[in-house]
Design a protein around this motif. Structure first.
Motif, PDB file in Angstrom:
ATOM      1  N   MET A   1       0.852  -1.170   0.000  1.00  0.00           N
ATOM      2  CA  MET A   1       0.000   0.000   0.000  1.00  0.00           C
ATOM      3  C   MET A   1       0.899   1.235   0.000  1.00  0.00           C
ATOM      4  O   MET A   1       1.783   1.376   0.820  1.00  0.00           O
ATOM      5  CB  MET A   1      -0.887  -0.029   1.254  1.00  0.00           C
ATOM      6  N   ALA A   2       0.672   2.127  -0.925  1.00  0.00           N
ATOM      7  CA  ALA A   2       1.449   3.366  -1.015  1.00  0.00           C
ATOM      8  C   ALA A   2       0.830   4.423  -0.118  1.00  0.00           C
ATOM      9  O   ALA A   2      -0.388   4.463   0.079  1.00  0.00           O
ATOM     10  CB  ALA A   2       1.483   3.856  -2.453  1.00  0.00           C
ATOM     11  N   ILE A   3       1.677   5.269   0.390  1.00  0.00           N
ATOM     12  CA  ILE A   3       1.195   6.339   1.259  1.00  0.00           C
ATOM     13  C   ILE A   3       0.608   7.461   0.394  1.00  0.00           C
ATOM     14  O   ILE A   3       1.117   7.766  -0.669  1.00  0.00           O
ATOM     15  CB  ILE A   3       2.325   6.867   2.170  1.00  0.00           C
ATOM     16  N   GLU A   4      -0.450   8.037   0.877  1.00  0.00           N
ATOM     17  CA  GLU A   4      -1.117   9.126   0.170  1.00  0.00           C
ATOM     18  C   GLU A   4      -0.210  10.358   0.168  1.00  0.00           C
ATOM     19  O   GLU A   4       0.356  10.734   1.189  1.00  0.00           O
ATOM     20  CB  GLU A   4      -2.442   9.453   0.873  1.00  0.00           C
ATOM     21  N   GLN A   5      -0.060  10.975  -0.974  1.00  0.00           N
ATOM     22  CA  GLN A   5       0.809  12.135  -1.118  1.00  0.00           C
ATOM     23  C   GLN A   5       0.176  13.380  -0.505  1.00  0.00           C
ATOM     24  O   GLN A   5      -1.036  13.590  -0.596  1.00  0.00           O
ATOM     25  CB  GLN A   5       1.081  12.383  -2.601  1.00  0.00           C
ATOM     26  N   ASN A  43      -1.405  13.462  11.379  1.00  0.00           N
ATOM     27  CA  ASN A  43      -2.241  12.691  12.315  1.00  0.00           C
ATOM     28  C   ASN A  43      -3.214  11.747  11.617  1.00  0.00           C
ATOM     29  O   ASN A  43      -3.489  10.662  12.128  1.00  0.00           O
ATOM     30  CB  ASN A  43      -3.008  13.627  13.240  1.00  0.00           C
ATOM     31  N   ASN A  44      -3.751  12.143  10.476  1.00  0.00           N
ATOM     32  CA  ASN A  44      -4.807  11.345   9.837  1.00  0.00           C
ATOM     33  C   ASN A  44      -4.304  10.453   8.708  1.00  0.00           C
ATOM     34  O   ASN A  44      -4.993   9.518   8.321  1.00  0.00           O
ATOM     35  CB  ASN A  44      -5.910  12.253   9.305  1.00  0.00           C
ATOM     36  N   THR A  45      -3.126  10.744   8.157  1.00  0.00           N
ATOM     37  CA  THR A  45      -2.632   9.951   7.028  1.00  0.00           C
ATOM     38  C   THR A  45      -1.294   9.282   7.359  1.00  0.00           C
ATOM     39  O   THR A  45      -1.177   8.062   7.285  1.00  0.00           O
ATOM     40  CB  THR A  45      -2.464  10.849   5.782  1.00  0.00           C
ATOM     41  N   PRO A  48      -1.201   6.868  10.889  1.00  0.00           N
ATOM     42  CA  PRO A  48      -1.843   5.557  10.721  1.00  0.00           C
ATOM     43  C   PRO A  48      -1.098   4.659   9.727  1.00  0.00           C
ATOM     44  O   PRO A  48      -1.018   3.449   9.920  1.00  0.00           O
ATOM     45  CB  PRO A  48      -3.238   5.903  10.203  1.00  0.00           C
ATOM     46  N   TYR A  49      -0.553   5.247   8.677  1.00  0.00           N
ATOM     47  CA  TYR A  49       0.205   4.467   7.700  1.00  0.00           C
ATOM     48  C   TYR A  49       1.439   3.834   8.358  1.00  0.00           C
ATOM     49  O   TYR A  49       1.690   2.644   8.213  1.00  0.00           O
ATOM     50  CB  TYR A  49       0.634   5.357   6.532  1.00  0.00           C
ATOM     51  N   LEU A  50       2.191   4.639   9.102  1.00  0.00           N
ATOM     52  CA  LEU A  50       3.402   4.125   9.762  1.00  0.00           C
ATOM     53  C   LEU A  50       3.060   3.124  10.858  1.00  0.00           C
ATOM     54  O   LEU A  50       3.763   2.125  11.030  1.00  0.00           O
ATOM     55  CB  LEU A  50       4.227   5.283  10.325  1.00  0.00           C
ATOM     56  N   ILE A  57       8.108  -4.414   9.245  1.00  0.00           N
ATOM     57  CA  ILE A  57       9.510  -4.093   9.498  1.00  0.00           C
ATOM     58  C   ILE A  57      10.296  -5.400   9.476  1.00  0.00           C
ATOM     59  O   ILE A  57       9.912  -6.369  10.124  1.00  0.00           O
ATOM     60  CB  ILE A  57       9.667  -3.370  10.860  1.00  0.00           C
ATOM     61  N   PRO A  58      11.376  -5.427   8.720  1.00  0.00           N
ATOM     62  CA  PRO A  58      12.144  -6.677   8.625  1.00  0.00           C
ATOM     63  C   PRO A  58      12.626  -7.150   9.995  1.00  0.00           C
ATOM     64  O   PRO A  58      13.052  -6.348  10.824  1.00  0.00           O
ATOM     65  CB  PRO A  58      13.342  -6.298   7.747  1.00  0.00           C
ATOM     66  N   LYS A  59      12.532  -8.421  10.204  1.00  0.00           N
ATOM     67  CA  LYS A  59      13.038  -9.024  11.429  1.00  0.00           C
ATOM     68  C   LYS A  59      14.557  -9.135  11.323  1.00  0.00           C
ATOM     69  O   LYS A  59      15.114  -9.186  10.245  1.00  0.00           O
ATOM     70  CB  LYS A  59      12.431 -10.410  11.643  1.00  0.00           C
ATOM     71  N   THR A  60      15.215  -9.187  12.447  1.00  0.00           N
ATOM     72  CA  THR A  60      16.658  -9.309  12.461  1.00  0.00           C
ATOM     73  C   THR A  60      17.031 -10.785  12.369  1.00  0.00           C
ATOM     74  O   THR A  60      16.542 -11.601  13.143  1.00  0.00           O
ATOM     75  CB  THR A  60      17.227  -8.710  13.757  1.00  0.00           C
TER      76      THR A  60
END
Length: 138
Positions: A1-5, A43-45, A48-50, A57-60
């Motif tokens: 999913m791409a983040i909204e610009q 706050n709204n985009t 929530p995306y992060l 997030i890749p595991k080690t």
């Protein structure tokens, strides 16, 4: 999913007329408009995306994973375990310090001393400096 610009035009103040006709309250609102737009986007985009990316997030992996997950035993030499992970050995820092200054195999050095050890029931009459003599009781 791409983040909204973020697409808000932030040239809010420069877009005002050189001689504004707005009231002081309206001008204050224009000055706040850019900051409020950023706050709303964060706050709204963005947040929530992060927040939704935590599971992505890749595991080690590999040798380093052990030292990122827990502390090693203190004052131990570092080694690789049978699983190829970084681990603390049974050798303490003090034991490791005993090897400081060793320039060749310790066993070879010890074995070379064996030829210099002499034992018997009498005091030796000759010998070289550094030889070791062990005398049995008479």
């Amino acid at each position: 999913m791409a983040i909204e610009q973020f697409v808000k035009d932030m040239n809010i103040i420069s877009a005002l007329a050189d001689e504004p006709t707005q009231t002081a309250t309206e001008l204050k609102a224009k000055f706040d408009e850019g900051g409020n737009a950023l706050k709303t986007y964060i706050n709204n985009t963005l947040k929530p995306y992060l927040d939704g990316m935590e599971d992505q997030i890749p595991k080690t992996y590999g040798a380093v994973s052990t030292i990122l997950e827990e502390d090693l035993v203190a004052s131990r030499a570092v080694m690789s375990s049978s699983e190829g992970k970084i681990a603390a050995s049974e050798v303490t820092a003090e034991e490791l310090s005993y090897l400081s200054g060793v320039t060749s195999s310790v066993q070879t050095q010890l074995s070379s001393k064996q030829n210099k050890i002499t034992y018997g029931t009498q005091t030796p009459s000759d010998g070289s400096e550094g030889d070791i003599y062990i005398q049995y009781g008479e």
